[in-house]
Write an enzyme that holds these catalytic residues in place. Structure first.
Site, PDB file in Angstrom:
ATOM      1  N   LYS A  63       1.134  -1.164   0.107  1.00  0.00           N
ATOM      2  CA  LYS A  63       0.064  -0.071  -0.201  1.00  0.00           C
ATOM      3  C   LYS A  63       1.113   1.216  -0.276  1.00  0.00           C
ATOM      4  O   LYS A  63       0.585   2.116  -0.532  1.00  0.00           O
ATOM      5  CB  LYS A  63      -0.926   0.215   1.046  1.00  0.00           C
ATOM      6  CG  LYS A  63      -2.143  -1.344   1.472  1.00  0.00           C
ATOM      7  CD  LYS A  63      -3.083  -1.220   1.897  1.00  0.00           C
ATOM      8  CE  LYS A  63      -3.694  -2.526   1.449  1.00  0.00           C
ATOM      9  NZ  LYS A  63      -3.513  -3.473   2.019  1.00  0.00           N
TER      10      LYS A  63
HETATM   11  C1  LIG Z   1      -4.723  -4.802   1.192  1.00  0.00           C
HETATM   12  C2  LIG Z   1      -3.709  -5.837   0.883  1.00  0.00           C
HETATM   13  C3  LIG Z   1      -3.850  -7.620   0.160  1.00  0.00           C
HETATM   14  C4  LIG Z   1      -5.273  -7.138  -0.300  1.00  0.00           C
HETATM   15  O1  LIG Z   1      -4.890  -5.384  -1.556  1.00  0.00           O
HETATM   16  P1  LIG Z   1      -6.279  -5.355  -2.358  1.00  0.00           P
HETATM   17  O2  LIG Z   1      -6.080  -4.232  -3.314  1.00  0.00           O
HETATM   18  O3  LIG Z   1      -7.214  -4.029  -1.243  1.00  0.00           O
HETATM   19  O4  LIG Z   1      -6.845  -6.371  -3.557  1.00  0.00           O
HETATM   20  C5  LIG Z   1      -2.983  -7.870  -0.038  1.00  0.00           C
HETATM   21  N1  LIG Z   1      -2.305  -7.965   0.631  1.00  0.00           N
HETATM   22  C6  LIG Z   1      -1.610  -6.903   0.971  1.00  0.00           C
HETATM   23  C7  LIG Z   1      -0.547  -7.159   2.265  1.00  0.00           C
HETATM   24  C8  LIG Z   1      -2.385  -5.793   1.640  1.00  0.00           C
HETATM   25  O5  LIG Z   1      -1.797  -4.936   2.416  1.00  0.00           O
END
Ligand SMILES: *Cc1c(COP(=O)(O)O)cnc(C)c1O
Length: 502
Positions: free
Chosen positions: A116
């Site tokens: 993120k």
């Molecule tokens: C947020 C997250 C996901 C999921 O991603 P999306 O964009 O919500 O589908 C997968 N793995 C990790 C480690 C995350 O932080």
């Protein structure tokens, strides 16, 4: 380039408005009216650029109301070597599992060790510039519902950014101790963190409700504030994610793994459907992607949807070792449905309404077959996740986290089922040290678990020799600043209280 709401064709806004507002007034999500098309020549011109250069090109094609200078400034501030530990914030690792080649796109080299950061390090810069363009000096109040990683990444991105305040809600029992400690020790004068008694969906529903309650918005306006969103429904979150798929393709060409024009598959561990949607958008721009492989954990609502065309959230919610994917309502799916329904706000709205009232909807035959053609859905439970971590480490000394392991496992299922050996880029979304307990249990099942999460990090490091990312290594010595817990239905008054405007 202009943006439409998925639920109201008459709502048309600029990129800056879409980013500043986060979500449309009618509750719909903003989507670009059209996608820029890149041909081989465009992709070839990206080969010699670094990540920042590629990002600037993509951003400038979508953010037409930003100047080149503004875009450069945002990109240069976001993807620094200090923050991402190198000039390529999204490097690839190549390994093998039972003879299958894995091209792992590591998206977790940022300050909070989860993917993120790729979006949340740049969003605050895009947002403050957007606010300047669209607003008369109002401060932005960022409300975040998090299943763990978004919260910390948003706090880190927004800390001490002028004219912003950020408030993060997380499910009290739904995040790892490491994630909790990361959030509760957050520095910055404009930040606040609160746990809610409920799961992620409760938190997300609560935030959405506060956003769309007119009387709350009016109260903020009286105090020269406005809401904005850092959740993956914000266009400013999605766009940065499109970049790394394009950049990964270029890196694959440059390293001789593929030739320009060759098709790839992408495999994405999926929760809110943001990351995989970004790859789909890259595909619409001309990136040659054959299959979008959507990997879920035991919360396999998306697997069922891709296979049957029925989205049904009426099912048990599982707390798993890949908590960032413990989601039953994947918000960004709405954007895909909007596209596949032929940009129909009416149809999208009716499905979203059915989801709200019945927890369930079924798409048309046409949409079903289009989804089946482009997507593959699969899932893997905690036991298989752990086995996958262990097999990959034993066979190729590559240590991956629980979310990435879900993707690797579903990719294996896909190849076994279809025999499709198109080179696959697998999105790796977190450092294994962020989920040390489960990863340690996976690689060393005989090991007695140390007491604290930090000791688990050390033990995992001494067993695997995989380097501990600096931001996690330094966390141990930080003291907690936040400890509030509230009921899910009291989030609204908590927000007003925290802002001092009850
Ligand atoms: C947020 C997250 C996901 C999921 O991603 P999306 O964009 O919500 O589908 C997968 N793995 C990790 C480690 C995350 O932080």
């Amino acid at each position: 380039m202009l943006y439409n709401s998925t639920q109201n064709a008459n709502e048309v806004v600029s990129a800056a408005q879409a980013i500043a507002q986060g979500i449309s007034k009618d509750g719909g999500l903003f989507v670009p009216q059209e996608f820029p098309k890149y041909d081989d020549e465009t992709f070839n011109s990206l080969l010699s650029l670094d990540y920042k250069g590629r990002a600037k090109k993509v951003f400038s094609d979508f953010l037409s109301d930003f100047t080149e200078e503004e875009i450069s400034e945002c990109v240069d501030k976001a993807y620094t070597s200090e923050k991402f530990g190198g000039t390529n914030p999204a490097p690839m690792s190549f390994c093998e599992l039972d003879g299958k080649k894995l091209n792992i796109l590591e998206l977790w080299h940022g300050p909070t060790c989860a993917f993120k950061d790729m979006a949340l390090q740049i969003l605050p810069h895009l947002l403050t510039k957007s606010l300047k363009k669209t607003n008369d000096g109002k401060d932005a109040v960022i409300l975040v519902a998090t299943s763990g990683d978004t919260g910390k990444a948003a706090l880190e991105g927004f800390k001490d950014v002028e004219h912003t305040k950020i408030l993060v809600f997380y499910p009290v029992d739904g995040v790892s101790p490491m994630q909790k400690h990361q959030m509760n020790t957050q520095e910055g004068g404009n930040v606040n963190v609160c746990a809610i008694k409920g799961n992620f969906d409760d938190a997300q529903t609560g935030v959405k409700k506060i956003f769309t309650t007119a009387e709350v918005s009016a109260k903020l306006a009286q105090n020269n504030m406005m809401f904005s969103s850092a959740n993956s429904i914000n266009w400013g979150r999605l766009l940065p994610q499109v970049v790394y798929y394009i950049s990964a393709y270029c890196d694959m060409v440059n390293s001789g793994k593929i030739k320009m024009g060759d098709k790839i598959n992408v495999v994405v561990p999926t929760g809110n459907f943001g990351n995989i949607l970004a790859s789909y958008y890259a595909g619409l721009m001309g990136l040659p992607i054959n299959k979008f492989i959507c990997a879920s954990n035991s919360n396999n609502v998306l697997t069922d949807f891709i296979r049957t065309g029925v989205y049904d959230k009426n099912r048990a919610f599982h707390t798993t070792i890949s908590p960032s994917m413990d989601i039953l309502v994947s918000s960004n799916l709405e954007r895909l449905l909007y596209m596949l329904s032929g940009n129909s706000d009416e149809i999208t709205k009716s499905w979203m309404k059915a989801l709200k009232t019945d927890g369930k909807y079924e798409v048309s035959e046409e949409v079903k077959s289009e989804i089946k053609d482009k997507f593959y859905g699969g899932y893997c439970d905690d036991k298989m996740t752990k086995t996958t971590i262990k097999r990959l480490f034993d066979q190729d000394s590559y240590l991956c986290d629980t979310h990435t392991a879900v993707a690797v496992n579903v990719y294996e299922q896909y190849v076994n089922e279809t025999g499709d050996l198109t080179p696959a880029v697998i999105a790796s979304t977190a450092s294994p040290y962020k989920f040390s307990r489960a990863v340690l249990e996976a690689v060393a099942p005989e090991c007695t678990l140390p007491e604290t999460e930090f000791d688990m990090v050390d033990t995992l490091n001494s067993i695997t020799k995989a380097p501990v990312p600096a931001p996690l290594a330094g966390l141990k010595d930080k003291t907690s600043r936040f400890s509030d817990v509230t009921e899910a239905d009291e989030m609204q008054s908590y927000v007003l209280g925290a802002l001092g405007i009850e």
